[in-house]
Design a protein around this motif. Structure first.
Motif: not given
Lengths: 310, 163, 786
Positions: A34-36, A104-110
């Motif tokens: 995911g790259g995160h 956070d919710p956006v990071v968790r999407l990726w």
């Protein structure tokens, strides 16, 4: 904004292809999921791989499946998918608890589960959660797959047993039999929503038919320098004992005594040690409560609405 | 200092295919802003904390500072410039303007795109759910209250008319 | 009435992503700059080798301090003046004095190459002992930070005091009760979401220098650039386009700006520099860092008699704070607060340390944040000592309406206020008695809930020209109003919005004065070529100063219009009165002319009285007679877990009085933000260091900003006490909530912990700080390992 150094890029079309690329490029290559976890490190130039092997397109590694005896999580499962997967209810609620407080919710999407555990940050929440569940890490390599218990997976800060030519493909969790009363929970204290933990504890516990004796206990700790992300001595103490307030408190003390927290900007070592104990106690309490809510003989389902004692 | 060959990528941005040769290390936010001139998305930090860069990638919000442009190859990106359709503002955009959900406007594109995604999946979210959904994105001007009200307005007014 | 919650004109472009921020700007041939920064806090530079960086194929130039000495003829700006009359290194030559200090500037064809080339510059440092602890800065033998200043043998910058020391000492000596407390207002940082940056374009043919930059004071910057570079001021144009927040962080002139200018002169091409967040946090203007020793004297029955304060102000390695030059500690002397005292005295000592320069920023209203925090904590401590309810103690000591205008013991004159009304309203909105009852019930159950009160008065709208200047430039601001023949108006203002909605509110001011529709008034700001001179926006001064100028300019237009209307209607001027958006004949209101009609006539050949010029334009420079004094009463409810140290802010009640509200919607938005600031500053934000001077908050991963999850839905109340000396009666609101809120949160948490014997704890009240306070082993919050 800070930006990565020069890097080469290859996109893998399959697990086999990824392994071939890893073999070709050797230890200077890094896997990009995911790259995160990796890209933030690359922007700060704390990680400077020469080649990125992008496995983000390998849909076959994104899954959450539940059979009678096992929960299997593909390494490319996103945090968001794990959080909302119905398979992570009941005895695996620890995973939902943990995912709810990761990033956070956006990071968790990726961001992916595999990416996070392979980053092996000493404060990684999933490391403690999987340690509590005594997960098995499945690693693919040129010679085939090998399985490593999660408690042997991490060899140091930011270091795992995944070799430079290998790939983590899935995480397997043994599901407690339906007849067992099993419950799990995760407790984390951070300075703010989305922060890394100052300390966190995850617990898996199963109780005997008497609804009081502990037949299995897994206690995972993160961010406090616990050996192998777990509190083995506290687990040993609990085995065969009753889940009383006193025993739970004692387990917390043992867990606190055996970790090695370091003072940093999140907090001083004495506070982290204190939290290790307190959060172990709170997680144990909630895990036991959840275990007791399992209707006898149907351990696979269960929610707060189920019958049974609190 | 190795020079690696550029990679050819084609990204569908706001409905239009854009092909460019890029360095693999190029971050998606810079691709959008510097290569495509879409300066509506912003950047505000180094550590994926602030969310000023949020765009959609394949219909999911993403912090575009944490994604390489090469990862977007073959995929669809939606930016704030693509929120309006044929000159008609999205209800989220109308809501933000009506409810004073923006002051300097720097975090606003990212906030609106996450709000749009939230409403697409949960058309009637309570304020607590909106706060949770936006908790990874920072605003320094509004104290968040009017952002929450703006999203509620958009939820209650799902079909807006041209301003 | 044009005052009201008008939607904002700015939003049309901002919601479409069509704003223009500095990093959005691309010019033909533009190059990109990057700054090499010192990794160490205090060291001698023994060598800088830029050869490898220069050899990078994408690099056009590399500047060091030595280069800045020769870029412009006769000008050495390797050092530059600061807004406090000190000097600051632009690119370090002899020594580095804080971690993150600027050493070299790379100019390359793209931003990624500029970043790469930084790693090719080799610098050798000879480490020196580091001074990080401000409380040791004046110890004999402390490392001397500013050995560049002739004759400097210590780290003292200034000593300043206000009030009557003898009278105050006497009050204290005779008082029944004296409560003393040391408290730190930790180093904080506004962290606007857009970092600072510049595009500098020095045209070698015309000799013009055009600058787009994140500046809250473009005119002042223009003048300072002229003084520093020698480029004639009329050939410099500074443009502040859309700014992504400022909060005081965009007031200073940063070394990166001068490097970009030098780079543009050197290369003959535009140069852009936009800082990383880490640069912004580590080297950009910080806020606060006041080590305060406060004392409050009272009678046994709860009458506050006097206040005393001794402050150590950490200004970092260069004194770069921006405040009126006669007030090196800003308006800290407002620390007497909102209370009727007999006497007060304060003294402030400023010191240098090996940290980034700054101090005045983050909505401080020139150190009012520090002052209000001190007094509101002291009042709470006094309430604790006396066994009195903190709201009741305040109510019993607040200044009364008939005491205004009020001359404070330290020389400020508060303009107007009804303080008890505001506090009563706040208590009603909060349901104060019910909250205390709930608190008592929860305590029985071992639950810790806190109710914190803060009442603040702040002084804004600097300020009278004879008392207030920055670098000799008086703090007056201006407005130019042009009314076109077809009745549309353009208002040029000297202030600089960073999100506060000036395009809307200033249009409302003119529209209100002239009976126009706000849509018929365009506000021009931020371009020094198109706007009059002023000192910009910070210290909540836009409405207070520039807004006054706009109103006065509009009234001058209206007065001229009266003459024209009289000529049009062929009546005497004295026959006309302004009513219902037009000049009307007294007793015959149908005989009227509105501004639109008058405008065309004013541009025509209509015969006007001798000596009266045609057209309708007017200009005003407003010299405020005094500061204005907004005030408010805040109540914060928290729930604290003393075992984990976690704090949840459950409710925030805020009653604000900023005089007349031009746009209530915009006013409330400003208050919402300040309340969020309070949550962040009180609970999680601090720029901390270790003993080697390493900054531990160089990213948003550790400099934690509050999110939507931490800030409750605010509950607002309004009172309106117009300022008697402001043309519209408005006072300004931009910083009020940041001023008043931290004390409310801290008082709340400490109120929750009172049964556990915790008396005080310094911000930020992170879980670790709260837990250690409960253990009786307080954690020092500014220094790691402290």
């Amino acid at each position: 904004m800070q930006v990565p150094a020069h890097v080469e890029y290859e996109k893998a079309g399959s697990v086999g292809h990824a392994l071939t690329l890893l073999a070709r490029y050797g230890p200077t290559a890094r896997v990009l999921a995911g790259g995160h976890s990796l890209i933030p490190m690359m922007k700060l130039r704390l990680a400077q791989p020469e080649t990125l092997i992008d496995i983000g397109g390998l849909a076959e590694l994104a899954f959450v499946t539940r059979t009678d005896g096992e929960l299997r999580i593909g390494a490319l499962t996103t945090h968001a998918k794990l959080l909302e997967a119905p398979e992570t209810a009941s005895q695996f609620a620890i995973l939902q608890d943990a995912e709810r407080v990761i990033a956070d919710p956006v990071v968790r999407l990726w961001g992916t589960v595999g990416g996070s555990v392979c980053q092996a940050d000493p404060s990684e929440d999933l490391s403690a959660a999987f340690a509590a569940l005594r997960a098995t890490m499945v690693i693919a390599g040129p010679e085939g797959n090998r399985s490593v218990p999660v408690r042997d997976f991490f060899t140091g800060p930011y270091e795992t047993v995944v070799g430079s030519g290998e790939l983590l493909t899935e995480i397997r969790l043994t599901a407690a039999p339906a007849s067992f009363l099993a419950g799990s929970a995760y407790e984390k204290v951070g300075r703010r929503a989305g922060d890394w933990p100052i300390a966190a504890a995850g617990v898996f516990v199963s109780l005997d038919e008497d609804r009081a004796t502990i037949t299995a206990a897994g206690i995972g700790l993160t961010a406090v320098g616990a050996d192998r992300f777990c509190a083995a001595e506290a687990e040993e103490f609990l085995l065969g004992r009753l889940a009383t307030v006193e025993n739970v408190a004692r387990a917390g003390q043992i867990a606190a005594g055996h970790c090695r927290p370091v003072s940093d900007q999140r907090g001083p070592a004495d506070f982290k040690r204190h939290l290790a104990g307190e959060l172990t106690v709170r997680a144990l309490r909630r895990a036991v409560q959840r275990a007791l809510r399992q209707t006898r003989g149907s351990g696979a389902t269960g929610s707060a609405a189920d019958g049974g004692g609190a | 200092m190795a020079e690696e060959p550029d990679v050819r990528i084609t990204v569908n941005v706001n409905g239009a295919d854009c092909s460019r040769d890029v360095e693999p290390r190029l971050l998606l936010i810079h691709f959008l802003r510097d290569d495509l001139g879409l300066t509506g998305s912003h950047w505000g930090c180094d550590t994926s904390n602030c969310g000023a860069c949020v765009v959609w990638l394949d219909e999911r919000p993403v912090k575009s500072c944490t994604i390489l442009a090469v990862i977007a190859d073959g995929r669809r990106v939606r930016t704030v410039e693509g929120l309006e359709r044929d000159g008609v503002l999205d209800p989220v955009q109308v809501g933000f303007a009506r409810c004073h959900g923006l002051q300097c406007g720097f975090c606003t594109p990212g906030m609106m795109l996450t709000a749009r995604w939230l409403l697409d999946h949960h058309p009637d979210p309570p304020p607590a759910a909106i706060r949770e959904a936006l908790s990874g994105q920072v605003c320094r001007c509004t104290g968040y209250e009017n952002i929450i009200r703006a999203v509620r307005w958009a939820a209650e007014n799902p079909t807006s008319v041209p301003e | 009435m044009n005052y009201g919650p008008l939607p904002r004109k700015e939003d049309a472009r901002l919601v479409r992503g069509k704003g223009t921020f500095v990093d959005d700007i691309t010019l033909p041939g533009m190059l990109h700059g990057a700054v090499l920064r010192s990794p160490v806090a205090h060291a001698r530079i023994t060598s800088i080798d830029t050869a490898a960086a220069l050899a990078h194929p994408q690099v056009e130039a590399v500047l060091t301090g030595r280069d800045l000495a020769g870029t412009l003829p006769g000008r050495d700006f390797s050092w530059m003046p600061t807004l406090s009359g000190d000097v600051q290194a632009v690119l370090a030559t002899d020594k580095v004095r804080f971690q993150g200090q600027e050493i070299a500037f790379v100019i390359a064809r793209d931003r990624y190459s500029a970043r790469d080339a930084l790693e090719l510059i080799a610098v050798e440092y000879e480490p020196l002992p580091v001074l990080v602890d401000a409380t040791r800065a004046l110890d004999p033998g402390a490392p001397v930070v500013r050995d560049d200043l002739d004759g400097r043998t210590d780290n003292r910058i200034f000593h300043w005091s206000a009030g009557d020391k003898a009278a105050t000492d006497a009050v204290f000596a005779a008082a029944d009760v004296v409560v003393t407390q040391d408290m730190l207002y930790p180093r904080s940082h506004p962290s606007p979401l857009e970092t600072c940056g510049i595009v500098a374009d020095a045209d070698p043919v015309s000799g013009r220098l055009t600058i787009w930059s994140t500046s809250q004071a473009p005119h002042a910057h223009r003048t300072v650039y002229a003084l520093i570079t020698g480029i004639p001021e009329h050939k410099i144009r500074v443009v502040s386009p859309d700014l992504g927040g400022g909060f005081g962080n965009k007031v200073p002139i940063y070394p990166g700006y001068l490097c970009a200018i030098a780079g543009s002169v050197r290369t003959g091409r535009p140069v852009k520099w936009t800082e990383d967040r880490s640069e912004n946090l580590m080297a950009g203007s910080f806020a606060r860092d006041y080590h305060m020793h406060g004392e409050i004297a009272a009678s046994r029955d709860g009458r506050i008699l006097g206040l005393r304060a001794r402050v150590l102000a950490d200004h970092g390695a260069f004194n770069g704070a921006a405040q009126p030059s006669k007030y090196p500690a800003g308006f800290f002397h407002i620390f007497t607060g909102s209370y009727d005292l007999r006497a007060a005295h304060c003294e402030v000592t400023g010191v240098y340390t090996n940290k980034a320069p700054g101090g005045v920023a983050y909505s401080c209203s020139f150190r009012v944040t520090e002052a209000v925090y001190l007094v509101e904590r002291l009042v709470d401590l006094l309430a604790r000592e006396l066994g009195m309810d903190p709201a009741q103690l305040r109510m019993a000591n607040l200044l009364q309406p008939d005491q205004f205008p009020y001359a404070s013991p330290t020389g400020l004159v508060y303009d107007s206020g009804d303080y008890p009304q505001a506090l009563r309203l706040a208590m009603d909105l909060a349901g104060y008695a019910d909250l205390r009852a709930e608190q008592a019930a929860r305590r029985e159950r071992g639950q810790y809930m806190g109710i914190g009160v803060s009442f603040f008065t702040e002084g804004v709208g600097a300020g009278p020209r004879e008392h207030m200047d920055i670098l000799g430039l008086a703090m007056a601001d201006a407005a130019e109003l042009r009314v076109h023949p077809t009745g549309k108006a353009v208002l040029g203002v000297s202030c600089q919005t960073q999100g506060q909605g000036h395009e809307t509110t200033f249009a409302q001011i003119v529209a209100e004065e002239l009976g126009l529709d706000p849509d018929d008034v365009d506000v021009v700001h931020g371009d020094t070529d198109r706007t009059p001179f002023g000192l910009g926006t910070y210290g909540s001064r836009s409405t207070a100063v520039c807004g006054a100028a706009a109103a006065i300019a509009a009234r001058r237009v209206r007065d001229r219009a009266k003459i024209v209307a009289a000529a049009m209607l062929e009546v005497a001027e004295s026959d006309l009165e302004w009513a219902d958006r037009a000049w009307r004949v007294r007793g015959d209101p149908e005989q009227a002319r509105n501004i639109g009609e008058i405008a065309m006539a004013a541009h025509s050949g209509l015969r006007l009285p001798d000596g009266i010029e045609g057209q309708l334009d007017a200009r005003a420079v407003y010299n405020p007679p005094n500061l204005t004094f907004p005030f408010g009463a805040y109540i914060c409810v928290t729930d604290v877990d003393p075992v984990t140290g976690q704090v949840v802010v459950r409710r925030f009640i805020a009653v604000d009085d900023c005089g007349v509200r031009i746009n209530p919607m915009i006013v409330e938005g400003q208050i919402h933000r300040g309340l969020a600031d309070g949550v962040g500053i009180a609970l999680m934000q601090a720029i901390t260091f270790d003993h080697q001077g390493n900054c531990l908050a160089g990213s948003l991963m550790d400099y934690l900003l509050p999110t939507s999850a931490e800030v409750p839905s605010p509950e607002l109340g309004t009172t309106v006490t117009p300022s008697p000396h402001h043309p519209i009666g408005a006072k300004g609101i931009g910083e009020s909530a940041t001023v008043g809120s931290p004390a409310a949160v801290v008082n709340s948490v400490l109120d929750a912990l009172a049964p556990l014997g915790v008396r005080h704890a310094d911000m930020p009240l992170t879980p670790a700080v709260v837990w250690r306070a409960v253990q009786g082993q307080p954690l020092r919050t500014d220094l790691a390992g402290g």
